[in-house]
Design a protein around this motif. Structure first.
Motif, short mmCIF file in Angstrom:
data_model
loop_
_atom_site.label_atom_id
_atom_site.label_comp_id
_atom_site.label_asym_id
_atom_site.label_seq_id
_atom_site.Cartn_x
_atom_site.Cartn_y
_atom_site.Cartn_z
N ARG A 85 1.09 6.00 -11.76
CA ARG A 85 -0.24 5.68 -11.23
C ARG A 85 -1.23 5.49 -12.38
NH1 ARG A 85 -1.07 9.67 -7.24
NH2 ARG A 85 0.39 8.44 -6.03
N ALA A 103 -3.68 -0.78 -16.22
CA ALA A 103 -3.45 -2.23 -16.13
C ALA A 103 -4.50 -2.87 -15.23
CB ALA A 103 -2.05 -2.50 -15.59
N HIS A 104 -4.86 -2.20 -14.16
CA HIS A 104 -5.88 -2.72 -13.25
C HIS A 104 -7.23 -2.81 -13.95
CE1 HIS A 104 -8.48 -2.29 -9.50
NE2 HIS A 104 -7.89 -3.46 -9.40
N ALA A 105 -7.58 -1.79 -14.71
CA ALA A 105 -8.85 -1.79 -15.45
C ALA A 105 -8.87 -2.91 -16.49
CB ALA A 105 -9.08 -0.44 -16.10
N PHE A 145 -7.13 -5.67 -16.51
CA PHE A 145 -7.13 -6.95 -15.82
C PHE A 145 -8.53 -7.31 -15.32
CE2 PHE A 145 -6.41 -9.73 -12.14
CZ PHE A 145 -5.68 -10.73 -12.76
N ASN A 146 -9.30 -6.32 -14.91
CA ASN A 146 -10.63 -6.57 -14.37
C ASN A 146 -11.74 -6.64 -15.42
OD1 ASN A 146 -10.02 -6.86 -11.64
ND2 ASN A 146 -9.89 -4.65 -11.38
N GLU A 167 0.83 -1.20 0.00
CA GLU A 167 0.00 0.00 0.00
C GLU A 167 0.86 1.25 0.00
OE1 GLU A 167 -2.63 -0.32 3.33
OE2 GLU A 167 -3.83 -1.89 2.37
N GLY A 212 2.43 1.69 -3.45
CA GLY A 212 1.48 2.25 -4.42
C GLY A 212 1.19 3.71 -4.18
N ARG A 236 -0.64 2.10 -13.84
CA ARG A 236 -1.12 1.09 -12.90
C ARG A 236 -2.64 0.99 -12.97
NH1 ARG A 236 -1.38 2.57 -6.84
NH2 ARG A 236 -3.03 3.76 -7.83
N ASP A 237 -3.32 2.13 -13.01
CA ASP A 237 -4.77 2.13 -13.08
C ASP A 237 -5.27 1.53 -14.38
OD1 ASP A 237 -4.81 3.28 -10.60
OD2 ASP A 237 -5.23 5.32 -11.33
#
Length: 82
Positions: free
Chosen positions: A63, A69-71, A73-74, A52, A55, A66-67
């Motif tokens: 950031r 890649a997170h989107a 991935f989901n 945490e 990040g 990262r956001d």
């Protein structure tokens, strides 16, 4: 029940379950497993806190990536490649 009967039934209250009660019920091997799992949980909690803070220290540019890649991935349509 009458109010007096209800009060009489509640006076004892529920008996708390102590850690010693749990360890006794688990037995020696269960207590050892519980201690191992608690140590693992503590380790994972420490690792989570570290991630945490990692990040939180990212630059705005990092950031954004990262956001993204997170989107991706989901996404429900994301295809996993073996």
């Amino acid at each position: 029940l009458t109010p007096e009967e209800a009060r009489a039934a509640y006076r004892g209250g529920p008996a708390p379950v102590t850690r010693a009660d749990i360890e006794t019920a688990l037995g020696e091997s269960g207590a050892v497993a519980m201690q191992r799992l608690e140590a693992e949980l503590q380790s994972l909690s420490d690792e989570s806190r570290g991630l945490e803070t990692l990040g939180a220290s990212l630059s705005p540019e990092q950031r954004r990536w990262r956001d993204l890649a997170h989107a991706i991935f989901n996404l429900k349509e994301f295809v996993y490649v073996k």
